[in-house]
Write a protein that holds these residues in place. Structure first.
Motif, PDB file in Angstrom:
ATOM      1  N   UNK A 172       0.822  -1.210   0.000  1.00  0.00           N
ATOM      2  CA  UNK A 172       0.000   0.000   0.000  1.00  0.00           C
ATOM      3  C   UNK A 172       0.853   1.256   0.000  1.00  0.00           C
ATOM      4  N   UNK A 173       0.394   2.276  -0.701  1.00  0.00           N
ATOM      5  CA  UNK A 173       1.089   3.557  -0.721  1.00  0.00           C
ATOM      6  C   UNK A 173       1.070   4.251   0.623  1.00  0.00           C
ATOM      7  N   UNK A 174       0.163   3.882   1.512  1.00  0.00           N
ATOM      8  CA  UNK A 174       0.051   4.527   2.815  1.00  0.00           C
ATOM      9  C   UNK A 174       0.833   3.807   3.909  1.00  0.00           C
ATOM     10  N   UNK A 175       1.413   2.674   3.585  1.00  0.00           N
ATOM     11  CA  UNK A 175       2.181   1.917   4.571  1.00  0.00           C
ATOM     12  C   UNK A 175       3.504   2.610   4.854  1.00  0.00           C
ATOM     13  N   UNK A 176       3.817   2.823   6.143  1.00  0.00           N
ATOM     14  CA  UNK A 176       5.099   3.429   6.489  1.00  0.00           C
ATOM     15  C   UNK A 176       6.205   2.378   6.577  1.00  0.00           C
ATOM     16  N   UNK A 177       5.828   1.095   6.612  1.00  0.00           N
ATOM     17  CA  UNK A 177       6.828   0.043   6.669  1.00  0.00           C
ATOM     18  C   UNK A 177       7.250  -0.450   5.302  1.00  0.00           C
ATOM     19  N   UNK A 185      -0.418  20.622   6.311  1.00  0.00           N
ATOM     20  CA  UNK A 185      -0.870  19.265   6.093  1.00  0.00           C
ATOM     21  C   UNK A 185       0.304  18.312   5.946  1.00  0.00           C
ATOM     22  N   UNK A 186      -0.010  17.043   5.683  1.00  0.00           N
ATOM     23  CA  UNK A 186       1.008  16.012   5.521  1.00  0.00           C
ATOM     24  C   UNK A 186       0.679  15.159   4.311  1.00  0.00           C
ATOM     25  N   UNK A 187       1.713  14.742   3.586  1.00  0.00           N
ATOM     26  CA  UNK A 187       1.513  13.852   2.442  1.00  0.00           C
ATOM     27  C   UNK A 187       0.887  12.559   2.946  1.00  0.00           C
ATOM     28  N   UNK A 190       6.413  24.185  -3.601  1.00  0.00           N
ATOM     29  CA  UNK A 190       6.623  25.157  -4.664  1.00  0.00           C
ATOM     30  C   UNK A 190       5.338  25.714  -5.265  1.00  0.00           C
ATOM     31  N   UNK A 191       4.187  25.152  -4.889  1.00  0.00           N
ATOM     32  CA  UNK A 191       2.948  25.697  -5.436  1.00  0.00           C
ATOM     33  C   UNK A 191       2.370  26.799  -4.552  1.00  0.00           C
ATOM     34  N   UNK A 192       3.111  27.156  -3.491  1.00  0.00           N
ATOM     35  CA  UNK A 192       2.714  28.281  -2.661  1.00  0.00           C
ATOM     36  C   UNK A 192       1.690  27.994  -1.594  1.00  0.00           C
ATOM     37  N   UNK A 193       1.309  26.739  -1.408  1.00  0.00           N
ATOM     38  CA  UNK A 193       0.263  26.458  -0.413  1.00  0.00           C
ATOM     39  C   UNK A 193       0.765  26.518   1.021  1.00  0.00           C
ATOM     40  N   UNK A 194       2.099  26.507   1.225  1.00  0.00           N
ATOM     41  CA  UNK A 194       2.653  26.560   2.575  1.00  0.00           C
ATOM     42  C   UNK A 194       3.549  25.368   2.849  1.00  0.00           C
ATOM     43  N   UNK A 195       3.741  25.060   4.140  1.00  0.00           N
ATOM     44  CA  UNK A 195       4.611  23.961   4.541  1.00  0.00           C
ATOM     45  C   UNK A 195       3.803  22.668   4.647  1.00  0.00           C
ATOM     46  N   UNK A 196       4.325  21.624   4.018  1.00  0.00           N
ATOM     47  CA  UNK A 196       3.694  20.304   4.061  1.00  0.00           C
ATOM     48  C   UNK A 196       4.725  19.306   4.585  1.00  0.00           C
ATOM     49  N   UNK A 197       4.283  18.390   5.424  1.00  0.00           N
ATOM     50  CA  UNK A 197       5.170  17.395   6.016  1.00  0.00           C
ATOM     51  C   UNK A 197       5.199  16.145   5.137  1.00  0.00           C
ATOM     52  N   UNK A 198       6.406  15.693   4.832  1.00  0.00           N
ATOM     53  CA  UNK A 198       6.592  14.449   4.089  1.00  0.00           C
ATOM     54  C   UNK A 198       7.259  13.427   5.001  1.00  0.00           C
ATOM     55  N   UNK A 234       5.782  21.396  -7.936  1.00  0.00           N
ATOM     56  CA  UNK A 234       4.995  21.594  -6.727  1.00  0.00           C
ATOM     57  C   UNK A 234       4.655  20.292  -6.045  1.00  0.00           C
ATOM     58  N   UNK A 235       3.371  20.049  -5.824  1.00  0.00           N
ATOM     59  CA  UNK A 235       2.934  18.879  -5.074  1.00  0.00           C
ATOM     60  C   UNK A 235       1.685  18.315  -5.733  1.00  0.00           C
ATOM     61  N   UNK A 236       1.785  17.119  -6.296  1.00  0.00           N
ATOM     62  CA  UNK A 236       0.643  16.519  -6.995  1.00  0.00           C
ATOM     63  C   UNK A 236       0.307  15.147  -6.431  1.00  0.00           C
ATOM     64  N   UNK A 237       0.596  14.936  -5.129  1.00  0.00           N
ATOM     65  CA  UNK A 237       0.240  13.693  -4.454  1.00  0.00           C
ATOM     66  C   UNK A 237      -0.812  14.014  -3.392  1.00  0.00           C
ATOM     67  N   UNK A 238      -1.574  13.028  -2.928  1.00  0.00           N
ATOM     68  CA  UNK A 238      -2.610  13.300  -1.921  1.00  0.00           C
ATOM     69  C   UNK A 238      -2.039  13.856  -0.619  1.00  0.00           C
ATOM     70  N   UNK A 239      -2.693  14.883  -0.092  1.00  0.00           N
ATOM     71  CA  UNK A 239      -2.265  15.536   1.148  1.00  0.00           C
ATOM     72  C   UNK A 239      -3.432  15.551   2.129  1.00  0.00           C
ATOM     73  N   UNK A 240      -3.159  15.214   3.372  1.00  0.00           N
ATOM     74  CA  UNK A 240      -4.168  15.324   4.429  1.00  0.00           C
ATOM     75  C   UNK A 240      -3.960  16.651   5.128  1.00  0.00           C
ATOM     76  N   UNK A 241      -4.942  17.529   5.035  1.00  0.00           N
ATOM     77  CA  UNK A 241      -4.819  18.837   5.677  1.00  0.00           C
ATOM     78  C   UNK A 241      -5.001  18.706   7.181  1.00  0.00           C
ATOM     79  N   UNK A 242      -4.223  19.481   7.925  1.00  0.00           N
ATOM     80  CA  UNK A 242      -4.374  19.505   9.366  1.00  0.00           C
ATOM     81  C   UNK A 242      -5.609  20.315   9.718  1.00  0.00           C
ATOM     82  N   UNK A 243      -6.268  19.915  10.784  1.00  0.00           N
ATOM     83  CA  UNK A 243      -7.516  20.566  11.185  1.00  0.00           C
ATOM     84  C   UNK A 243      -7.324  22.058  11.403  1.00  0.00           C
ATOM     85  N   UNK A 244      -6.231  22.431  12.077  1.00  0.00           N
ATOM     86  CA  UNK A 244      -5.986  23.856  12.360  1.00  0.00           C
ATOM     87  C   UNK A 244      -5.846  24.638  11.069  1.00  0.00           C
ATOM     88  N   UNK A 245      -5.220  24.009  10.065  1.00  0.00           N
ATOM     89  CA  UNK A 245      -5.030  24.694   8.784  1.00  0.00           C
ATOM     90  C   UNK A 245      -6.377  24.922   8.090  1.00  0.00           C
TER      91      UNK A 245
END
Length: 295
Positions: free
Chosen positions: A62-67, A220-222, A248-256, A273-284
Motif C-alpha cells: 500500500x502507498x500509505x504503509x510506512x513500513x 498538512x502532511x503527504x 513550490x505551489x505556494x500552499x505553505x509547509x507540508x510534512x513528508x 509543486x505537489x501533486x500527491x494526496x495531502x491530508x490537511x491539518x484541522x488547524x489549517x
C-alpha cells in the motif's frame, strides 16, 4: 529517460538528516535545500524485504504503509527486533530514556548504548533525558515499571507528534519541565532492577537540531505517494522521519514522512509543486475557512 532511484530511508548524522539510497549513496539535507522528485509513471510500490534481504515475491504494498513491507516480510523483520522481545540474550547494554514530543507527550523507551542518541533523533524527540543503563532485560523491566506505576506510554503516534510541532514552548527550560518532573517521579519508585545503573536528569533539547527554532506551521502532511506524482519544496525543518517542505505551489509547509518514499522508483524533476494526496491539518482548515544523486 532519467535514472530511477530507490530510497532506503532517512538517517540522522552529526550534521543533520541524510536520505539514503539503494546502492549506498547518501543525500545530505540542509535547511533551504530544494527537495524535488517524481514517482515513475505507471510505477508500483513493492516490498522492501526484511533484514537486508529482498522480498522473494516483490510483493506490492500500500502507498500509505510506512513500513513498505508485505505481511510475511513484516513478520520476519519484527521477529528479530528488540521490540519483539525475541533476543533476550542480547549482551549489549541498553539505555532507558524519557522522550518528550510536546505538551503532555512523554514516552519511555530503550535503545542500545552504542547507538547514542540516534534513536531519539529518529523518533523526532524534541527533548529527552536518560534514566539509566544496564542489561537488556533490566532495561525492559524498568520500562514496564514506568508504564505500570506512572502510566507512561512506550509509543506516541507520529500524527500526534506532528500536530504539536508548530506550538512548542519557546525556551529549552520550558520544554524540559515535563521530562524533569517525570524523571524525579521515576527515580523515586521502588522496584528498579539492581543491575540498572540510574542516570541523573540532564535534558537534551533538539529544537535547534530539527530547525524548529522559528517553525512555520505546517498546513498538512503527504498521505501517500502515487505513480506519476510529484513532490517539490524547500526544506525548512526535519524531525524524526519527517521533512517539512515549503512546497513550490505556494500552499505553505507540508510534512513528508520519508518512510512513504521507500519501495517506489523515484526520478528527478525540474519543478512541479505537489501533486500527491495531502491530508490537511484541522488547524489549517480552520485558519483557511548518470547522476550522483536524486537531489
Amino acid at each position: 529517460m532519467a535514472q530511477a532511484w530507490r530510497c532506503s530511508g532517512l538517517r540522522w548524522s552529526a550534521d543533520g538528516p541524510v536520505l539514503r539510497w539503494d546502492g549506498g549513496r547518501d543525500s545530505a539535507l540542509t535547511w533551504g535545500k530544494r527537495v524535488a522528485f517524481g514517482v515513475t509513471e505507471g510505477g508500483v510500490r513493492t516490498c522492501v524485504g526484511a533484514r537486508g534481504n529482498a522480498c522473494p515475491l516483490r510483493a506490492g504494498v500500500s502507498g500509505r504503509s510506512t513500513g513498505a513491507r508485505c505481511e510475511e516480510c513484516a513478520r520476519l523483520d519484527r521477529a528479530h527486533s528488540v521490540a519483539a522481545d525475541t533476543i533476550a540474550d542480547d549482551p549489549r547494554p541498553y539505555h532507558v530514556y524519557l522522550a518528550w514530543f510536546g505538551p503532555g507527550m512523554t514516552k519511555v523507551g530503550i535503545t542500545a548504548l552504542e547507538r547514542g542518541s540516534a534513536r531519539l533523533l529518529e523518533q523526532g524527540a524534541v527533548a529527552f533525558s536518560w534514566l539509566g543503563v544496564g542489561p537488556l532485560m533490566a532495561a525492559r523491566r524498568t520500562e514496564e515499571l514506568l508504564r505500570a506505576a506512572l502510566g507512561v506510554p512506550d509509543r506516541i503516534p507520529y500524527a500526534d507528534k506532528r500536530a504539536v510541532r508548530a506550538a512548542l514552548p519557546g525556551s529549552a527550560a520550558e520544554r524540559a519541565v515535563e521530562v524533569e518532573e517525570l524523571h524525579a517521579r521515576a527515580v523515586g519508585l521502588g522496584g528498579w532492577p539492581e543491575s540498572l545503573e540510574r542516570a541523573s536528569c540532564q535534558v537534551v533539547d533538539h529544537v535547534g537540531v530539527f530547525g524548529l527554532t522559528e517553525p512555520a506551521p505546517a498546513v498538512g502532511a503527504v498521505r501517500e505517494l502515487v505513480a506519476g506524482g510529484v513532490v517539490g519544496g524547500e526544506l525548512v525543518a526535519a524531525a524524526g522521519p519527517d521533512l517539512h517542505l515549503a512546497v513550490e505551489d505556494g500552499r505553505g509547509v507540508v510534512v513528508l514522512d520519508t518512510r512513504l518514499m521507500t519501495g517506489w522508483e523515484l526520478v528527478p524533476v525540474g519543478s512541479g509543486g505537489l501533486t500527491v494526496p495531502v491530508r490537511e491539518f484541522k488547524a489549517a482548515k480552520e485558519a483557511a475557512g548518470v547522476q550522483d544523486g536524486l537531489f
